[in-house]
Scaffold this motif. Structure first.
Motif, short mmCIF file in Angstrom:
data_model
loop_
_atom_site.label_atom_id
_atom_site.label_comp_id
_atom_site.label_asym_id
_atom_site.label_seq_id
_atom_site.Cartn_x
_atom_site.Cartn_y
_atom_site.Cartn_z
N ASP A 117 69.85 60.53 94.81
CA ASP A 117 69.13 61.80 94.67
C ASP A 117 67.86 61.84 95.52
O ASP A 117 67.21 62.88 95.64
CB ASP A 117 68.80 62.10 93.22
CG ASP A 117 67.84 61.11 92.57
OD1 ASP A 117 67.25 60.24 93.28
OD2 ASP A 117 67.67 61.19 91.34
N LEU A 118 67.50 60.71 96.13
CA LEU A 118 66.32 60.55 96.98
C LEU A 118 65.01 60.85 96.25
O LEU A 118 63.98 61.09 96.86
CB LEU A 118 66.41 61.41 98.25
CG LEU A 118 67.61 61.12 99.15
CD1 LEU A 118 67.56 62.01 100.39
CD2 LEU A 118 67.70 59.66 99.53
N ARG A 119 65.05 60.77 94.92
CA ARG A 119 63.84 60.95 94.10
C ARG A 119 63.60 59.77 93.18
O ARG A 119 62.47 59.48 92.83
CB ARG A 119 63.95 62.23 93.27
CG ARG A 119 63.83 63.50 94.06
CD ARG A 119 63.78 64.75 93.19
NE ARG A 119 64.96 64.93 92.36
CZ ARG A 119 66.10 65.50 92.74
NH1 ARG A 119 66.21 65.96 93.95
NH2 ARG A 119 67.10 65.61 91.91
N ILE A 166 60.78 59.62 102.67
CA ILE A 166 61.99 59.19 101.98
C ILE A 166 63.16 59.79 102.75
O ILE A 166 63.16 60.98 103.08
CB ILE A 166 62.01 59.66 100.51
CG1 ILE A 166 60.83 59.04 99.76
CG2 ILE A 166 63.34 59.31 99.86
CD1 ILE A 166 60.62 59.61 98.37
N ARG A 167 64.13 58.94 103.08
CA ARG A 167 65.26 59.40 103.89
C ARG A 167 66.55 58.76 103.41
O ARG A 167 66.54 57.66 102.86
CB ARG A 167 65.01 59.07 105.36
CG ARG A 167 64.87 57.57 105.62
CD ARG A 167 64.47 57.27 107.03
NE ARG A 167 64.35 55.83 107.24
CZ ARG A 167 64.02 55.29 108.39
NH1 ARG A 167 63.77 56.08 109.43
NH2 ARG A 167 63.94 53.99 108.53
N ALA A 168 67.64 59.45 103.64
CA ALA A 168 68.97 58.95 103.27
C ALA A 168 69.34 57.78 104.17
O ALA A 168 68.98 57.74 105.35
CB ALA A 168 70.00 60.06 103.38
N THR A 169 70.07 56.83 103.60
CA THR A 169 70.49 55.65 104.36
C THR A 169 71.98 55.37 104.15
O THR A 169 72.38 54.26 103.85
CB THR A 169 69.68 54.41 103.94
OG1 THR A 169 69.82 54.24 102.54
CG2 THR A 169 68.24 54.54 104.33
N TYR A 219 65.73 53.94 97.07
CA TYR A 219 65.92 55.13 96.24
C TYR A 219 67.40 55.35 95.92
O TYR A 219 68.27 55.01 96.72
CB TYR A 219 65.37 56.38 96.95
CG TYR A 219 63.87 56.42 96.92
CD1 TYR A 219 63.21 57.09 95.91
CD2 TYR A 219 63.12 55.77 97.88
CE1 TYR A 219 61.82 57.11 95.84
CE2 TYR A 219 61.73 55.78 97.83
CZ TYR A 219 61.09 56.45 96.81
OH TYR A 219 59.73 56.46 96.75
N GLY A 246 68.64 55.88 99.52
CA GLY A 246 67.53 56.24 100.39
C GLY A 246 66.48 55.15 100.47
O GLY A 246 66.54 54.16 99.74
N GLU A 247 65.52 55.37 101.34
CA GLU A 247 64.45 54.41 101.55
C GLU A 247 63.20 55.11 102.04
O GLU A 247 63.25 56.23 102.55
CB GLU A 247 64.85 53.36 102.59
CG GLU A 247 64.90 53.93 104.00
CD GLU A 247 65.19 52.89 105.07
OE1 GLU A 247 65.40 51.71 104.74
OE2 GLU A 247 65.22 53.27 106.24
N ARG A 248 62.08 54.44 101.86
CA ARG A 248 60.82 54.79 102.52
C ARG A 248 60.17 53.48 102.91
O ARG A 248 60.12 52.53 102.11
CB ARG A 248 59.90 55.59 101.60
CG ARG A 248 58.58 55.93 102.27
CD ARG A 248 57.74 56.96 101.54
NE ARG A 248 57.64 56.66 100.12
CZ ARG A 248 56.97 57.43 99.26
NH1 ARG A 248 56.35 58.52 99.67
NH2 ARG A 248 56.92 57.10 98.00
#
Length: 146
Positions: free
Chosen positions: A74-76, A32-35, A71, A40-42
């Motif tokens: 909060d990336l969660r 999972i990473r910030a975009t 995402y 975010g995305e995975r």
């Protein structure tokens, strides 16, 4: 759990399949990473697409598929899904790719995209290899945080 190997053909079935998280049987291509503004995305590639990417193919085989988990900032918090699935020859305008995106993770969420050759999807993917970005491609989505 639904089979990870088979991506359904119909938009309603795709939506239901994504909600089962069956594609998590595919190897994730990223953490999972910030975009940027998007949150975010995975990324997940099915075995067909992963092998094609490893081989450096200029055109990916029919049956290639990728899922992008979307995402919140909060990336969660999983907030939606995007899918691209190659169903025929790519063509100049990506007409061989079925594109699906939904912002929401329950059955009530309506897809924002569910069609082949989706213009907005193809616009961002046209410069990629057979419309597929490498997992290393920098993401700067203009979509808002949800």
């Amino acid at each position: 759990m639904a089979s990870a190997a088979v991506v359904p053909d119909e938009p309603a079935a795709v939506h239901a399949w994504l909600r089962t998280l069956a594609y998590r049987g595919w190897a994730p291509q990223t953490d999972i990473r910030a975009t940027g503004e998007h949150g975010g995305e995975r990324l997940f590639f099915n075995a067909t697409l992963a092998a094609s990417m490893r081989a450096g193919a200029a055109e990916h085989p029919i049956g290639s598929a990728a899922v992008r988990e979307l995402y919140a900032g909060d990336l969660r918090t999983l907030k939606g899904f995007a899918l691209m699935h190659k169903t025929g020859p790519s063509g100049v305008t990506g007409e061989g790719w079925f594109w699906f995106e939904v912002l929401g993770v329950d059955a009530r969420a309506a897809p924002t995209v569910a069609q082949t050759g989706a213009r907005d999807c193809v616009g961002c993917h046209a410069h990629a290899t057979d419309f597929v970005h490498s997992p290393d491609t920098r993401r700067d989505d203009p979509q808002p945080l949800l």
